[in-house]
Design a protein around this motif. Sequence first.
Motif, PDB file in Angstrom:
ATOM      1  N   ALA A 187      39.851  47.404  34.384  1.00  0.00           N
ATOM      2  CA  ALA A 187      38.724  46.480  34.329  1.00  0.00           C
ATOM      3  C   ALA A 187      37.793  46.863  33.197  1.00  0.00           C
ATOM      4  O   ALA A 187      37.499  48.037  33.000  1.00  0.00           O
ATOM      5  CB  ALA A 187      37.963  46.495  35.655  1.00  0.00           C
ATOM      6  N   GLU A 195      31.141  46.741  33.176  1.00  0.00           N
ATOM      7  CA  GLU A 195      30.078  45.746  33.314  1.00  0.00           C
ATOM      8  C   GLU A 195      28.928  46.075  32.368  1.00  0.00           C
ATOM      9  O   GLU A 195      28.623  47.236  32.109  1.00  0.00           O
ATOM     10  CB  GLU A 195      29.562  45.725  34.761  1.00  0.00           C
ATOM     11  N   ARG A 228      29.059  40.168  34.769  1.00  0.00           N
ATOM     12  CA  ARG A 228      29.333  40.543  36.154  1.00  0.00           C
ATOM     13  C   ARG A 228      30.840  40.669  36.332  1.00  0.00           C
ATOM     14  O   ARG A 228      31.641  40.010  35.661  1.00  0.00           O
ATOM     15  CB  ARG A 228      28.793  39.503  37.134  1.00  0.00           C
ATOM     16  N   SER A 229      31.234  41.519  37.259  1.00  0.00           N
ATOM     17  CA  SER A 229      32.645  41.749  37.546  1.00  0.00           C
ATOM     18  C   SER A 229      33.201  40.601  38.385  1.00  0.00           C
ATOM     19  O   SER A 229      32.574  40.142  39.342  1.00  0.00           O
ATOM     20  CB  SER A 229      32.805  43.080  38.308  1.00  0.00           C
ATOM     21  N   SER A 231      40.020  46.461  42.882  1.00  0.00           N
ATOM     22  CA  SER A 231      38.690  45.990  42.514  1.00  0.00           C
ATOM     23  C   SER A 231      38.098  46.964  41.504  1.00  0.00           C
ATOM     24  O   SER A 231      38.554  48.108  41.372  1.00  0.00           O
ATOM     25  CB  SER A 231      37.794  45.893  43.752  1.00  0.00           C
ATOM     26  N   ALA A 232      37.095  46.532  40.766  1.00  0.00           N
ATOM     27  CA  ALA A 232      36.531  47.371  39.712  1.00  0.00           C
ATOM     28  C   ALA A 232      35.943  48.661  40.261  1.00  0.00           C
ATOM     29  O   ALA A 232      35.989  49.705  39.601  1.00  0.00           O
ATOM     30  CB  ALA A 232      35.465  46.590  38.938  1.00  0.00           C
ATOM     31  N   MET A 269      41.145  42.288  37.151  1.00  0.00           N
ATOM     32  CA  MET A 269      39.699  42.354  37.163  1.00  0.00           C
ATOM     33  C   MET A 269      39.183  42.114  35.755  1.00  0.00           C
ATOM     34  O   MET A 269      39.751  42.606  34.768  1.00  0.00           O
ATOM     35  CB  MET A 269      39.216  43.716  37.659  1.00  0.00           C
ATOM     36  N   VAL A 310      35.388  40.448  33.445  1.00  0.00           N
ATOM     37  CA  VAL A 310      33.945  40.203  33.492  1.00  0.00           C
ATOM     38  C   VAL A 310      33.665  38.834  32.902  1.00  0.00           C
ATOM     39  O   VAL A 310      34.433  38.312  32.087  1.00  0.00           O
ATOM     40  CB  VAL A 310      33.144  41.285  32.722  1.00  0.00           C
TER      41      VAL A 310
END
Length: 437
Positions: A36, A39, A44-45, A369-370, A410, A412
């Motif tokens: 990922a 941020e 935003r992620s 997830s990040a 993931m 941004v």
Amino acid sequence: MITALRRTGTRLAAKLAMVAVVAVFPMAGIATASQAPPERAETRSVLFVGNNWDGTADIIDPEDFTRLGRINVIPDLKERQREIATNPLALGYYLAIRQLVGEGNDQYVDDMFTSHDGRYVYVSRPSLADVVGIDLRTQEIVWRVPMEGYRSDHMAMSPDGTRLLVSDSTARKVHVIDPVEGRKVGEFQSGDSPHESNYSSDGKRIYHASIGHVWTPADQPALDSTKGDRWFQIVDAETNEVIKRLDIGEILEEHGYEGYSAAVRPMAIPPDEKSAYMQLSFFHGFVEFDLETLTPLRLAHLPVSEEAKNTPREQYLLDSAHHGLAINPEGTKLCVAGAMSNYAAIVDRETFEYKLFPNMDKPYWATNSADGQYCFVSASGDDSVVVLDYDTEQEIARIPVGNHPQRMRMGVIRHDYVEHLSGSEQDSDSCPTKSPW
């Protein structure tokens, strides 16, 4: 309705654990585990889900699991189809991809990565044999790079966001793209059907695998030689030189593990990058492989459903017993997509003990997830994404998405772009124009 269990304490503990990981492995861990981009104040992620047969990508909030929007990644479909129709060879491949790889469907989105500034998403489009950059504000294509061959596949983004790798399925090579300028700047050779690539967290090495002819019916061991060149490669990311080229099936046989395919499918690299976890064609489990000694350490055998036991190898989905593998940022647990047995699993890295999550239809990818708390598994036959919590080993949610979700990444997006997205859960769904053939 999406069910979600929110546990603030658990999320805080996970984030503190990630800080500890960074302290121990300052050059590794985050980029490899989550892939990922970082941020920033203006971004935003989000989770991007590629709906392969729709030609759309869903943008998911990774905290409350709602859909923020849906973008059309084939706005130029009619133009591309006109081009294909005038080239008999290209048309032949287009139709063959539909029948041999797409289960009767066109493949319009395979992989996606976003720019670090949250302005663009880059999408490989298998049936259209290209990769495009799409402006997330206007949702218009800003650049396009055609493949030399006739199908694009998996991608990888360098940790600094300056290089994008795209596997060219029929050209036996991986293209290196400058995503800012939208142009090719390099390449490296692969085997038959180049597949997954992963950067090391310092961006200096690339771990790449080719999977051979997964679309042929010659799947019995006696016909293994017809499957083509299937190599695991370690590549110098600066020079694009292949440093190591390994036949994993041959190495396994030399160490007493006979009858395993050489085709490395999804792989997961732990934070210390001393080993790799590899899924193989037809194998219900994964291999733990030492990247320093280049030898297999252990094999994890995971359950095989009764349906899978009674399914001939020739009917395996693109030779994939399992397809989807992720590892948590701490490097203690793996998340597995058991494609042919219709489950996901969280596996303890030390003991290989596992917990199964059944009742998924054709799970085909896994990504973190990040923040590393969750593993997202795409249930491609259910048109949903299943959210698993690494720490509690519980299923948290099932997110409805578009037609046949496969790759998820993931990424941004800029905060001010979100309000311009259409196709949220409150909006009606829309699908791009389909093929005339």
